[in-house]
Design an enzyme around this catalytic site. Sequence first.
Site, mmCIF file in Angstrom:
data_model
loop_
_atom_site.group_PDB
_atom_site.id
_atom_site.type_symbol
_atom_site.label_atom_id
_atom_site.label_comp_id
_atom_site.label_asym_id
_atom_site.label_seq_id
_atom_site.Cartn_x
_atom_site.Cartn_y
_atom_site.Cartn_z
ATOM 1 N N ASP A 4 0.814 -1.215 0.000
ATOM 2 C CA ASP A 4 0.000 0.000 0.000
ATOM 3 C C ASP A 4 0.849 1.266 0.000
ATOM 4 O O ASP A 4 0.450 2.288 0.557
ATOM 5 C CB ASP A 4 -0.950 -0.016 1.208
ATOM 6 C CG ASP A 4 -2.073 0.989 1.064
ATOM 7 O OD1 ASP A 4 -2.435 1.317 -0.073
ATOM 8 O OD2 ASP A 4 -2.598 1.445 2.096
ATOM 9 N N CYS A 57 -20.295 -13.018 -5.680
ATOM 10 C CA CYS A 57 -21.292 -12.156 -5.034
ATOM 11 C C CYS A 57 -22.714 -12.547 -5.414
ATOM 12 O O CYS A 57 -23.652 -12.294 -4.647
ATOM 13 C CB CYS A 57 -21.049 -10.696 -5.410
ATOM 14 S SG CYS A 57 -19.620 -9.949 -4.595
ATOM 15 N N CYS A 76 -23.870 -5.026 0.790
ATOM 16 C CA CYS A 76 -22.863 -3.978 0.979
ATOM 17 C C CYS A 76 -23.330 -2.655 0.380
ATOM 18 O O CYS A 76 -23.114 -1.582 0.968
ATOM 19 C CB CYS A 76 -21.528 -4.403 0.390
ATOM 20 S SG CYS A 76 -21.566 -4.802 -1.382
ATOM 21 N N CYS A 99 -24.529 1.146 2.768
ATOM 22 C CA CYS A 99 -23.756 2.394 2.749
ATOM 23 C C CYS A 99 -24.604 3.566 3.232
ATOM 24 O O CYS A 99 -25.658 3.849 2.669
ATOM 25 C CB CYS A 99 -23.234 2.665 1.335
ATOM 26 S SG CYS A 99 -22.266 4.186 1.244
ATOM 27 N N CYS A 113 -17.912 8.648 0.222
ATOM 28 C CA CYS A 113 -17.550 7.544 1.123
ATOM 29 C C CYS A 113 -17.072 8.081 2.472
ATOM 30 O O CYS A 113 -16.156 8.910 2.531
ATOM 31 C CB CYS A 113 -16.457 6.701 0.468
ATOM 32 S SG CYS A 113 -15.800 5.390 1.514
ATOM 33 N N CYS A 118 -19.989 -1.379 4.825
ATOM 34 C CA CYS A 118 -20.099 -2.257 3.661
ATOM 35 C C CYS A 118 -19.305 -3.544 3.849
ATOM 36 O O CYS A 118 -19.679 -4.601 3.329
ATOM 37 C CB CYS A 118 -19.661 -1.535 2.387
ATOM 38 S SG CYS A 118 -17.922 -1.050 2.325
ATOM 39 N N CYS A 174 -21.030 -8.109 4.805
ATOM 40 C CA CYS A 174 -20.775 -9.115 3.774
ATOM 41 C C CYS A 174 -21.075 -10.519 4.308
ATOM 42 O O CYS A 174 -20.522 -10.927 5.335
ATOM 43 C CB CYS A 174 -19.322 -9.041 3.308
ATOM 44 S SG CYS A 174 -18.892 -10.273 2.061
#
Length: 380
Positions: A133, A187, A193, A197, A213, A243, A247
């Site tokens: 990252d 999915c 998800c 939100c 977001c 989100c 799941c």
Amino acid sequence: MSMSLENWLAGRAALLGFDAFGIASADAAPDAGSRLVAAIAAGRHGDMDWLADKMHLRSSPRALWPEARSVVAVGLSYAPDGDPLAALDERRHGVVSVYAKGRDYHDILKGRLKNLAGALAARTRAPLKVFVDTAPVMEKPLAQAAGLGWQGRHTNLVSREHGSWLFLGVIYTAAELAPSAPERDRCGSCRRCLDACPTNAFPAPYQLDARRCLAYLTIEHKGPIAPEFRVPLGNRVFGCDDCLAVCPWNKFARASREARFAAGPGTADPPLAELLALDDAGFRHRFAGTPVKRTGRDRFVRNACIAAGNSGDTTLAPTLAGLLGDAAPLVRGMAVWALTRLLPAGAVAALRARHEPDERDADVLDEWARASCPIDDQRD
């Protein structure tokens, strides 16, 4: 019969504590770059100019490093022990995202990944590069190509074994390694998800508009948070797990084996009264060694002010009033908004008469102007 290099590397990764491992060719995610170009062209990256600045390097591993032939992808679970959304009901506390509660994952993951890379380099004598990252790398599409999981409708990686709770790291190597089988999208018709939100940040499945977001707004966004997002923010002060937490694949995830993700300065969601009182030194001390530190004190206290305004706790009003003289305009402006939520109009007018004449920041003056409106969109 001798063990293949790929199987040996997978075993080494397991010994180092990685929860997921796979290999992809350097050209295994050809569509990732075009999807990024489309998102940036639509402005969905918000303030994250670094995404646009190095967009061409993200298009493929070879765009960043022409020698790359294979990608080794690893995952480390940070799955929580319990429901992280339960903390949203504790309105007097500031909620920190699961990934940021313990020690900084960059340090933990990169140390192990360098160990794995060193072993690979010793075996192949091929040059390589390690990324956690910290460079223009499309980790999630590459991880899907390597079989670690698939990019779900919330755009994050989903694993059959670890749900939506994987930290990712990759090694680019000039060695030719046999690729793993890629993972397919599982999915189905699920849209939990997307529906979870709080700010409708998904314009379509598999697309995220960062500008809406809450994770982006509380961490990356540098300016005031727009009024339309303040009430939905609730008591989140760093990130948003909604989100991820809903799941269905999370039911297969066991709590992370890494103790440092579960125990750190940010493990317990702290009282808002404590967070509002943080100066720069106190913030650095409180969140040393955690991802929270990277956002800086001013943005973090900005978030805490909004959370205070949503708390209904009038005992926080004196502390918020003290922040009307804070050195940071971000903090002053959000303190104004929070006070309009907690105090009667007469008390807010008195504070305005005391502080507005000396205010020079345009954004803070706008907050005072909105505070004086008899009808505004800031109250429930």
